[in-house]
Design a protein around this motif. Structure first.
Motif, PDB file in Angstrom:
ATOM      1  N   HIS A 290       0.819  -1.027   0.089  1.00  0.00           N
ATOM      2  CA  HIS A 290       0.044  -0.041  -0.130  1.00  0.00           C
ATOM      3  C   HIS A 290       0.766   1.211   0.006  1.00  0.00           C
ATOM      4  O   HIS A 290       2.085   1.233   0.083  1.00  0.00           O
ATOM      5  CB  HIS A 290      -0.877   0.060   1.033  1.00  0.00           C
TER       6      HIS A 290
ATOM      7  N   HIS B 235       1.210   5.647   0.820  1.00  0.00           N
ATOM      8  CA  HIS B 235       1.017   6.867   1.838  1.00  0.00           C
ATOM      9  C   HIS B 235       1.257   8.073   1.040  1.00  0.00           C
ATOM     10  O   HIS B 235       2.298   8.780   1.424  1.00  0.00           O
ATOM     11  CB  HIS B 235       1.990   6.842   3.160  1.00  0.00           C
TER      12      HIS B 235
ATOM     13  N   HIS C 266       4.817   0.066   0.790  1.00  0.00           N
ATOM     14  CA  HIS C 266       5.367  -0.922   1.202  1.00  0.00           C
ATOM     15  C   HIS C 266       4.441  -1.932   1.740  1.00  0.00           C
ATOM     16  O   HIS C 266       3.235  -1.862   1.862  1.00  0.00           O
ATOM     17  CB  HIS C 266       6.345  -0.740   2.459  1.00  0.00           C
TER      18      HIS C 266
HETATM   19 FE   LIG Z   1       2.207   1.818   5.803  1.00  0.00          FE
END
Ligand SMILES: [Fe+2]
Length: 200
Positions: free
Chosen positions: A76, A78, A128
């Motif tokens: 995922h 960020h 990550h």
């Molecule tokens: Fe994360």
């Protein structure tokens, strides 16, 4: 707990240093015992991962993720966010990816100590996957700014394309990622945070 988070951006080094000292006992966390279910977690209807919310402001969020044995937080991102992650007990495997549009002048990252905090930024290690290794694990997570879908900071999930099953990816190897919907076998439950409150 000291109100250190106000200065996340200005004192990133200090935050990282303090995070390196945080341990499970500081947060009144009792390390969980190994749990090895006969069936995958989604058959138990229990979340493979839970989150203890500690606090959140417009500038940062802080909490603890607890992963059961054999579980993962799938790949995922960020978007536009910084983060610091510190394992509190157990062991994790973190697999990070950078987008290729990262400025080429950025120096290579320093090697990570075995159990030091992991740092992510908008252009480094921002994507990550985190796997629990050899039993349950928990890590503290600080994100600045926090996820905010209304301001372009939603969480997206990805899968690595054309990856040969079981073959280790080499550092620096270029791969294609495809955005996918949240994997059906991953969801995150909530549980109460037992530790000291943060003074803001
Ligand atoms: Fe994360």
């Amino acid at each position: 707990m000291q109100p250190i988070i106000r200065s996340t951006c200005e004192n990133h080094g200090q935050l990282k240093s303090l995070m390196s000292e945080v341990c499970a006992a500081d947060l009144k966390l009792v390390p969980r015992k190994a749990d090895s279910p006969a069936l995958p977690y989604h058959h138990h209807h229990q979340p493979p991962v839970t989150y203890m919310h500690i606090c959140e402001t417009d500038h940062f969020s802080m909490g603890v993720f607890l992963l059961k044995s054999g579980s993962s937080i799938p790949l995922h991102d960020h978007p536009g966010m910084h983060g610091v992650l510190k394992v509190l007990y157990g062991k994790v495997r973190i697999r990070c990816f950078d987008r290729l549009e990262r400025p080429s002048s950025t120096p290579p990252p320093p090697p990570r100590p075995q159990s030091g905090p992991c740092v992510l930024s908008p252009d480094r290690d921002n994507l990550h996957q985190i796997d629990a290794v050899d039993g349950p694990t928990a890590f503290m997570d600080i994100l600045a700014p926090p996820y905010d879908p209304d301001n372009g900071r939603d969480c997206h999930y990805y899968t690595v394309l054309a990856e040969v099953e079981g073959q280790q990816q080499q550092p620096g190897q270029e791969v294609w990622l495809r955005e996918v919907s949240q994997p059906a076998d991953f969801w995150c439950g909530a549980e109460p945070y037992p530790g000291p409150q943060v003074c803001l």
